[in-house]
Design a protein around this motif. Structure first.
Motif, short mmCIF file in Angstrom:
data_model
loop_
_atom_site.label_atom_id
_atom_site.label_comp_id
_atom_site.label_asym_id
_atom_site.label_seq_id
_atom_site.Cartn_x
_atom_site.Cartn_y
_atom_site.Cartn_z
N ARG A 35 0.81 -1.22 0.00
CA ARG A 35 0.00 0.00 0.00
C ARG A 35 0.84 1.27 0.00
NH1 ARG A 35 -4.33 -0.04 4.65
NH2 ARG A 35 -4.81 1.93 3.58
N TYR A 36 2.07 1.21 0.50
CA TYR A 36 2.78 2.45 0.79
C TYR A 36 4.15 2.56 0.12
CZ TYR A 36 -0.72 2.52 4.50
OH TYR A 36 -1.90 2.49 5.20
N THR A 37 4.58 1.54 -0.60
CA THR A 37 5.94 1.53 -1.13
C THR A 37 5.91 1.40 -2.64
OG1 THR A 37 6.73 0.45 0.90
CG2 THR A 37 8.18 0.36 -1.01
N GLU A 72 4.52 -2.27 3.91
CA GLU A 72 3.38 -3.03 4.40
C GLU A 72 2.99 -4.03 3.32
OE1 GLU A 72 1.27 -3.10 7.21
OE2 GLU A 72 2.93 -2.06 8.19
N VAL A 73 3.60 -5.21 3.34
CA VAL A 73 3.29 -6.26 2.37
C VAL A 73 2.73 -7.44 3.14
CG1 VAL A 73 4.14 -7.70 0.50
CG2 VAL A 73 5.18 -5.45 0.90
N PRO A 74 1.41 -7.72 3.03
CA PRO A 74 0.78 -8.80 3.80
C PRO A 74 1.22 -10.18 3.32
CG PRO A 74 -0.79 -7.80 2.29
CD PRO A 74 0.44 -6.98 2.21
N PRO A 75 0.78 -11.23 3.99
CA PRO A 75 1.22 -12.59 3.62
C PRO A 75 0.98 -12.91 2.16
CG PRO A 75 0.11 -12.62 5.74
CD PRO A 75 -0.05 -11.23 5.21
N HIS A 76 2.00 -13.48 1.53
CA HIS A 76 1.94 -13.86 0.12
C HIS A 76 2.88 -15.05 -0.10
CE1 HIS A 76 5.23 -10.95 0.54
NE2 HIS A 76 5.81 -11.55 -0.49
#
Length: 323
Positions: A35-37, A72-76
Motif C-alpha cells: 500500500r505504501y511503497t 506493508e506487504v501482507p502474507p503472500h
C-alpha cells in the motif's frame, strides 16, 4: 510482489564496447509494492532477464517514511526461488510460515529459500527509522533445490573489508578471498561497494560469470559511462577485472553468477518451468494448501491474480521463448 505487469524496452549505453553482445543499461520502471511503497524494478526486462541466477531486482528508496507506515506487504506465497533482502536504511520485520519472526536492519542480510513453497510478510515496525532504502532480489533455484524444503536464514555478520578508498561487504558468494555465510544453490556473487574517497576500485572477476552493477546512491562511472542511482548496468560475460570510479559516499551493488541456462516461467510470486506448474502453485495458494500460514500476522493473505488468458511461456536468460 506483482509479476504480471508488462516489461519496458531497454537501451544500450552509447560509447560502450560490451564484452557480451547483450550488454545494456537497464533504467527500470516504478511498480507499487503493497500500500505504501513504490520500487524501481530493474530485472527482469526485455532481452535481459537475468544476471547469473539473479532473476529479479527491486530497488526502493530512499523514501521518507517518518509520517507513514513504511513497508506493508501482507502474507503472500513464493515457490522456486530465494529472496535476498539488503537494507541501507530503515527496518523491516520478516514473518514466514516456518514460524520465523526476524527484524532486518542495515548491514544485515535475510535469505529466504522457498523450495516448493513458503509464505511470508514484510512490514516496517510501528516505530521505525524515518528513511527506508534497500533492495530485494530473487534468485532462481535449480533442480533439485526448487523442489526441496523451505528455509530461512538471517545473517547479522558478513565479511567486510577496506580496499583503498572503498569499503566492501560480501552478501553472497566469494570475492577477494572472502566467503559469505549465505547458502545459495548456483555459483553466485553479491557485494556492496561503498566509496569513501575518489580513488577507483579495481576488482578481479571470474570470466565465466556474467555481471551487473546497480547504483543505489551517489554517482559512478564504468567503461566511461555515468551510472546514476536506480540504474543497473549489465556488464556481460568474459571480464576478468572491473574498474569503477565514484563520488565519495556512493553505494553500488555488484551482482554476478554463472549464466543460468534453465528457461523460466516467472509469474506473480512464482518461478517455475511451465504454465502448468505456475497454475498449480496459484491453485494451491488460493485453496490454502502447500504454503502454510505466516506466523504472528493476522492480516488476510494476498489473493493471487487471475491467470492470463494466454499460455505462459518459458523464456531463457536473454528473454527468448523456449519450447
Amino acid at each position: 510482489m506483482e509479476r504480471t505487469e508488462s516489461l519496458p524496452a531497454q537501451t544500450r549505453p552509447p560509447g560502450v564496447a560490451p564484452v557480451d553482445p547483450g550488454s545494456v543499461l537497464l533504467l527500470g520502471h516504478d511498480v507499487p509494492l503493497g500500500r505504501y511503497t513504490t520500487v524501481r524494478r530493474l530485472l527482469p526486462q526485455r532481452q535481459r532477464r537475468m544476471v547469473g541466477a539473479w532473476c529479479f531486482v527491486d530497488h526502493f528508496g530512499p523514501d521518507d517514511v517518518a509520517a507513514r507506515p513504511g513497508m506493508e506487504v501482507p502474507p503472500h506465497p513464493h515457490s522456486g526461488l530465494q529472496t535476498v533482502t539488503w537494507l541501507i536504511e530503515g527496518e523491516i520485520v520478516h514473518r514466514d510460515s516456518l514460524g520465523n519472526v526476524q527484524p532486518i536492519r542495515p548491514g544485515q542480510l535475510n535469505v529466504m529459500t522457498s523450495g516448493q513453497g513458503i509464505a511470508h510478510s514484510e512490514r516496517s515496525p510501528a516505530t521505525h527509522p524515518p528513511v527506508m532504502h534497500g533492495v530485494q532480489l530473487w534468485v532462481a533455484l535449480p533442480d533439485p533445490a526448487r523442489a526441496g524444503a523451505a528455509d530461512f536464514a538471517h545473517h547479522a555478520e558478513l565479511p567486510r573489508w577496506t580496499d583503498g578508498d572503498w569499503d566492501l561487504t560480501l552478501l553472497v558468494g566469494e570475492l577477494a578471498g572472502e566467503r559469505s555465510p549465505a547458502v545459495v544453490h548456483t555459483p553466485l556473487l553479491g557485494a556492496q561497494l561503498e566509496a569513501r574517497g575518489s580513488a577507483p576500485a579495481t576488482l578481479s572477476l571470474r570470466p565465466d560469470f556474467e555481471y551487473g552493477l546497480l547504483a543505489m546512491s551517489g554517482a559512478a562511472q564504468v567503461d566511461g559511462l555515468a551510472l546514476n542511482p536506480g540504474a543497473l548496468l549489465y556488464l556481460g560475460v568474459g571480464r576478468d577485472r572491473l574498474e569503477v570510479t565514484a563520488e565519495p559516499g556512493s553505494r553500488l551493488l555488484l551482482l554476478g553468477g554463472a549464466p543460468f541456462e534453465e528457461p523460466l516461467v516467472m509469474w506473480w510470486n512464482f518461478v517455475g518451468r511451465s504454465h502448468e506448474e505456475v497454475a498449480t502453485a496459484r491453485e494451491d495458494w488460493m485453496a490454502g494448501r502447500r504454503f502454510g500460514v505466516v506466523a504472528d500476522d493476522a492480516a488476510p493473505p494476498l489473493p493471487a491474480p487471475e491467470m492470463p488468458t494466454t499460455r505462459l511461456k518459458a523464456r531463457d536468460r536473454r528473454g527468448d521463448v523456449r519450447g
